[in-house]
Scaffold this motif. Structure first.
Motif, PDB file in Angstrom:
ATOM      1  N   GLU A  19      45.296  42.563 124.862  1.00 53.75           N
ATOM      2  CA  GLU A  19      43.846  42.691 124.766  1.00 53.75           C
ATOM      3  C   GLU A  19      43.296  41.901 123.577  1.00 53.75           C
ATOM      4  O   GLU A  19      42.298  41.183 123.708  1.00 53.75           O
ATOM      5  CB  GLU A  19      43.484  44.175 124.623  1.00 53.75           C
ATOM      6  CG  GLU A  19      42.026  44.467 124.745  1.00 53.75           C
ATOM      7  CD  GLU A  19      41.721  45.954 124.698  1.00 53.75           C
ATOM      8  OE1 GLU A  19      40.604  46.297 124.290  1.00 53.75           O
ATOM      9  OE2 GLU A  19      42.608  46.767 125.052  1.00 53.75           O
ATOM     10  N   ILE A  20      43.952  42.009 122.430  1.00 55.90           N
ATOM     11  CA  ILE A  20      43.496  41.311 121.221  1.00 55.90           C
ATOM     12  C   ILE A  20      43.544  39.794 121.421  1.00 55.90           C
ATOM     13  O   ILE A  20      42.570  39.087 121.144  1.00 55.90           O
ATOM     14  CB  ILE A  20      44.341  41.719 119.998  1.00 55.90           C
ATOM     15  CG1 ILE A  20      44.046  43.168 119.617  1.00 55.90           C
ATOM     16  CG2 ILE A  20      44.087  40.790 118.814  1.00 55.90           C
ATOM     17  CD1 ILE A  20      45.024  43.744 118.618  1.00 55.90           C
ATOM     18  N   VAL A  21      44.681  39.288 121.894  1.00 52.20           N
ATOM     19  CA  VAL A  21      44.824  37.840 122.052  1.00 52.20           C
ATOM     20  C   VAL A  21      43.870  37.319 123.128  1.00 52.20           C
ATOM     21  O   VAL A  21      43.243  36.268 122.951  1.00 52.20           O
ATOM     22  CB  VAL A  21      46.291  37.449 122.353  1.00 52.20           C
ATOM     23  CG1 VAL A  21      46.418  35.964 122.639  1.00 52.20           C
ATOM     24  CG2 VAL A  21      47.195  37.845 121.192  1.00 52.20           C
ATOM     25  N   ASP A  22      43.710  38.053 124.205  1.00 53.37           N
ATOM     26  CA  ASP A  22      42.779  37.641 125.254  1.00 53.37           C
ATOM     27  C   ASP A  22      41.333  37.601 124.742  1.00 53.37           C
ATOM     28  O   ASP A  22      40.584  36.678 125.077  1.00 53.37           O
ATOM     29  CB  ASP A  22      42.876  38.562 126.476  1.00 53.37           C
ATOM     30  CG  ASP A  22      44.175  38.373 127.249  1.00 53.37           C
ATOM     31  OD1 ASP A  22      44.902  37.391 126.966  1.00 53.37           O
ATOM     32  OD2 ASP A  22      44.469  39.211 128.116  1.00 53.37           O
ATOM     33  N   LEU A  34      41.519  38.308 114.481  1.00 51.22           N
ATOM     34  CA  LEU A  34      42.779  38.239 115.219  1.00 51.22           C
ATOM     35  C   LEU A  34      43.944  38.505 114.279  1.00 51.22           C
ATOM     36  O   LEU A  34      44.791  39.359 114.545  1.00 51.22           O
ATOM     37  CB  LEU A  34      42.937  36.868 115.882  1.00 51.22           C
ATOM     38  CG  LEU A  34      44.310  36.569 116.486  1.00 51.22           C
ATOM     39  CD1 LEU A  34      44.527  37.396 117.747  1.00 51.22           C
ATOM     40  CD2 LEU A  34      44.456  35.088 116.781  1.00 51.22           C
ATOM     41  N   GLU A  35      43.987  37.791 113.166  1.00 51.09           N
ATOM     42  CA  GLU A  35      45.087  37.937 112.218  1.00 51.09           C
ATOM     43  C   GLU A  35      45.142  39.336 111.617  1.00 51.09           C
ATOM     44  O   GLU A  35      46.223  39.929 111.529  1.00 51.09           O
ATOM     45  CB  GLU A  35      44.975  36.886 111.113  1.00 51.09           C
ATOM     46  CG  GLU A  35      45.258  35.488 111.624  1.00 51.09           C
ATOM     47  CD  GLU A  35      45.032  34.403 110.577  1.00 51.09           C
ATOM     48  OE1 GLU A  35      44.718  34.734 109.413  1.00 51.09           O
ATOM     49  OE2 GLU A  35      45.188  33.228 110.940  1.00 51.09           O
ATOM     50  N   GLN A  62      55.761  42.063 129.136  1.00 53.55           N
ATOM     51  CA  GLN A  62      54.354  42.434 129.260  1.00 53.55           C
ATOM     52  C   GLN A  62      53.401  41.369 128.716  1.00 53.55           C
ATOM     53  O   GLN A  62      52.326  41.173 129.262  1.00 53.55           O
ATOM     54  CB  GLN A  62      54.083  43.761 128.530  1.00 53.55           C
ATOM     55  CG  GLN A  62      54.864  44.932 129.059  1.00 53.55           C
ATOM     56  CD  GLN A  62      54.374  45.409 130.403  1.00 53.55           C
ATOM     57  OE1 GLN A  62      53.181  45.551 130.602  1.00 53.55           O
ATOM     58  NE2 GLN A  62      55.275  45.639 131.327  1.00 53.55           N
ATOM     59  N   CYS A  63      53.794  40.702 127.625  1.00 51.09           N
ATOM     60  CA  CYS A  63      52.870  39.792 126.936  1.00 51.09           C
ATOM     61  C   CYS A  63      53.016  38.337 127.364  1.00 51.09           C
ATOM     62  O   CYS A  63      52.029  37.622 127.427  1.00 51.09           O
ATOM     63  CB  CYS A  63      53.070  39.878 125.425  1.00 51.09           C
ATOM     64  SG  CYS A  63      52.654  41.493 124.750  1.00 51.09           S
ATOM     65  N   GLY A  64      54.222  37.895 127.605  1.00 50.11           N
ATOM     66  CA  GLY A  64      54.434  36.502 127.977  1.00 50.11           C
ATOM     67  C   GLY A  64      54.572  35.590 126.764  1.00 50.11           C
ATOM     68  O   GLY A  64      54.261  35.962 125.638  1.00 50.11           O
ATOM     69  N   LYS A  65      55.029  34.370 127.029  1.00 47.16           N
ATOM     70  CA  LYS A  65      55.346  33.424 125.956  1.00 47.16           C
ATOM     71  C   LYS A  65      54.136  32.999 125.137  1.00 47.16           C
ATOM     72  O   LYS A  65      54.202  32.919 123.914  1.00 47.16           O
ATOM     73  CB  LYS A  65      56.003  32.162 126.534  1.00 47.16           C
ATOM     74  CG  LYS A  65      57.445  32.325 126.856  1.00 47.16           C
ATOM     75  CD  LYS A  65      58.038  31.001 127.311  1.00 47.16           C
ATOM     76  CE  LYS A  65      59.500  31.163 127.657  1.00 47.16           C
ATOM     77  NZ  LYS A  65      60.080  29.907 128.123  1.00 47.16           N
ATOM     78  N   VAL A  70      51.506  33.159 119.667  1.00 49.57           N
ATOM     79  CA  VAL A  70      50.398  33.416 118.747  1.00 49.57           C
ATOM     80  C   VAL A  70      50.804  34.507 117.759  1.00 49.57           C
ATOM     81  O   VAL A  70      50.628  34.370 116.542  1.00 49.57           O
ATOM     82  CB  VAL A  70      49.119  33.823 119.519  1.00 49.57           C
ATOM     83  CG1 VAL A  70      48.036  34.293 118.571  1.00 49.57           C
ATOM     84  CG2 VAL A  70      48.615  32.678 120.370  1.00 49.57           C
ATOM     85  N   VAL A  71      51.357  35.601 118.266  1.00 45.87           N
ATOM     86  CA  VAL A  71      51.778  36.719 117.409  1.00 45.87           C
ATOM     87  C   VAL A  71      52.842  36.260 116.424  1.00 45.87           C
ATOM     88  O   VAL A  71      52.776  36.574 115.227  1.00 45.87           O
ATOM     89  CB  VAL A  71      52.286  37.898 118.266  1.00 45.87           C
ATOM     90  CG1 VAL A  71      52.906  38.984 117.391  1.00 45.87           C
ATOM     91  CG2 VAL A  71      51.160  38.474 119.110  1.00 45.87           C
TER      92      VAL A  71
END
Length: 77
Positions: A19-22, A34-35, A62-65, A70-71
């Protein structure tokens, strides 16, 4: 966007990371927001995110590459 500090399961952590990255990708969050969110989640839920120096299997599935890249960039800096 409301983000908790602590999560019960790896799936909850994965869902909030997604949700955060999207939200960031659609320009609803700034770079700083974001950070801040990712670092806070990582600090308080490390065991649910990293095992044996790698992301957990649940997070990978669940999150993908792209999101995990990014994380990884945020938590290593």
């Amino acid at each position: 966007m409301k983000v908790k500090k602590y999560y019960r399961t790896q799936r909850e952590v994965a869902a909030v990371i997604n949700e955060i990255v999207d939200e960031y990708w659609v320009d609803n969050l700034t770079d700083e927001e974001l950070e801040e969110n990712i670092i806070m989640i990582y600090k308080n839920n490390q065991r649910k995110i990293i095992k044996n120096d790698d992301f957990t299997t649940i997070l990978k599935q669940q999150c993908g590459k792209n999101r995990l890249t990014v994380v990884a960039n945020i938590i290593t800096n």
